[in-house]
Enzyme design. Sequence first.
Site, PDB file in Angstrom:
ATOM      1  CB  VAL A   6      44.431 -39.209 -53.304  1.00 33.75           C
ATOM      2  CG1 VAL A   6      43.275 -38.564 -52.449  1.00 33.75           C
ATOM      3  CG2 VAL A   6      44.715 -38.371 -54.608  1.00 33.75           C
ATOM      4  CB  VAL A  54      47.586 -36.836 -48.988  1.00 33.67           C
ATOM      5  CG1 VAL A  54      47.059 -35.542 -48.732  1.00 33.67           C
ATOM      6  CG2 VAL A  54      48.851 -36.720 -49.984  1.00 33.67           C
ATOM      7  CG  HIS A  55      42.340 -40.248 -46.337  1.00 34.65           C
ATOM      8  ND1 HIS A  55      41.502 -39.111 -45.958  1.00 34.65           N
ATOM      9  CD2 HIS A  55      41.804 -41.130 -45.689  1.00 34.65           C
ATOM     10  CE1 HIS A  55      40.472 -39.600 -45.353  1.00 34.65           C
ATOM     11  NE2 HIS A  55      40.624 -40.802 -45.134  1.00 34.65           N
ATOM     12  CB  ILE A  56      47.126 -42.523 -44.566  1.00 36.86           C
ATOM     13  CG1 ILE A  56      45.895 -43.565 -45.058  1.00 36.86           C
ATOM     14  CG2 ILE A  56      47.667 -43.376 -43.060  1.00 36.86           C
ATOM     15  CD1 ILE A  56      44.864 -43.920 -44.406  1.00 36.86           C
ATOM     16  CB  ALA A  62      44.120 -39.668 -40.305  1.00 42.08           C
TER      17      ALA A  62
END
Lengths: 312, 221
Positions: free
Chosen positions: B178, B181-183, B186
């Site tokens: 997760v 995915v977040h990084i 961004a």
Amino acid sequence: MYPPLPNPSVSPVAAKLSDKNLMRRSASTIPQGEPVQQVAKLIDTSKCIGCKACQTACLEWNNLKEEVGFNTGSLTNPHDLTTASWTLMRFTEWVNPETDNLEWLIRKDGCMHCADPGCLKACPAPGAIVQYTNGIVDFVKENCIGCGYCVKGCPFNIPRISKAEGKAYKCTLCSDRVAVGQGPACAKACPTQAIVFGPKEDMKKHAEARIKDLKSRGYKNAGLYDPPGVGGTHVMYVLHHADKPEIYAGLPNNPTISPLVEVWKGAVKYAGLAVMGAAAAIGVVHHLVNGPNRVSREEEEAAKRLAEGETK
Amino acid sequence: MSGAGPSTSGSVHRGDPVLVDRYTVGARMNHWVTATSLVLLALSGLSLFHPSLFFLSSLFGGGSWTRVIHPWIGLVLFVGFLGLFLRFWKLNLWNRDDRKWLLSPRAILTGHEETLPEIGTYNAGQKLVFWQMSLLIIVLIVSGIAMWDEYFGSYFSITQKRVAVLVHAVAAIGAICVWIVHIYAAIWVRGTISAMTRGQVTGGWAWRHHRKWLRNLVTKH
Ligand code: HEM
Ligand code: SF4
Ligand code: SF4
């Protein structure tokens, strides 16, 4: 009678067990070490008189100090294995339902030196647990990080972690003594030869004779405890009631490494690395294919118009 | 209409480009404390997870220190994330547009946002990251405490600890994915990172990705 262990020679002897003789090393892949004869300790519960000479000899040889305990109405003292008590006589009063006789079962608890050691499988620290080609499973203090994974891996609930030191402890099968041709201190101290030590095959043969004798005395379920679920062990028991090992203070019947540990140390490791790698790789590929998601000049202009109240 | 030069109306600052306030200083500090602890947890945890990654333990002063420090960083993460949760949970509640948005994965992944419904503060992808992280962090702290032998060893049976260590490892992999995915989001969506560094994004960024949010900010003042 199995011949008693010889007295030590007083002249220095070169160690016959070293890193050259390792067959497994925790969290490491190593080439198969030079073989040495497989050894085993055989504990005959039918001959044990519960004198605890072995327990004392263990403290003595390993220079360990157990805390002064307290009495809870059992001869089992201390009440559990500890970082200092690597072996412990466990006493059980058991009423045999067939004869209505009270039987006093005494089992010397401690590391079984499994051929397939769950502790070693679980250990994350390279070289903190090693297995020699003679079957001895040993903890190497310098490499131990005190995580307690070995406790979760062991099917016999043996290792104990010292909170003060952050290190794991258990029976070494006196690897230091065995290295110079001696037997374990406990076997040396046992006055009734309930503990004998030698090549594993000899121990099995010796056990056979003992079992035959017990059977002739009416213990029809007498047998050897060398559990195949962990590949056999290098500490074996002769039990008068080998059909129900659990009556000996909870000796596991058919122990194996827990499937939870197998999954954790097997599938999860490989799948985990693969999934994380794939997630990162998909990101890279996506970026290469699609390029960055950039805001256009027109969008900045649209925002400006919105901010200045020209659009709604 | 005000005259020339940048002027401020609420959180939308006129200029070229328009700048929009997205995160307060408090929210950003809260985020970075949480982010740092998550990265440190992933590194220290992974060093114990697989022998090929054990070398990472040298970042923390060796295996023993890694083992000692990891659960404490876990507590920092938990408190940090709790702060983020309390700040943002309302904005992450699911709504009808989220469903519609998610139903066009192709448009999302190729960056054709003009075909998607207008989005408020967070899109469905961001909301999923938020809720998945929330859930995983709860699982990680509960299982982590059951594995923390130094203080809690006597409260759990060996079987419970075996379950805990398995669940913790699986949840950690999940959390790291997760996080990836977040990084990635961004980085891919250019102009996002300034939201957490300087606290602002450009008007164009807001217009492109969170138009409903921008419209609300403009009409609010
Ligand atoms: C939230 C609070 C957390 C607590 C209390 C906690 C606690 C623990 C404990 C006690 C261990 C065993 C090693 C040791 O004693 O240090 C461990 C291992 C581990 N932790 Fe955590 N942890 C937490 C969060 C996390 C997070 C957020 C991640 C990943 C992003 C993570 C990843 C790992 C990994 C990969 C392992 C090794 C598991 C294995 O050996 O298979 N932990 N954790
Ligand atoms: S406590 Fe020591 S021996 Fe046991 S698993 Fe951890 S590093 Fe290995
Ligand atoms: S009894 Fe436990 S500690 Fe001893 S070798 Fe087997 S798994 Fe390891």
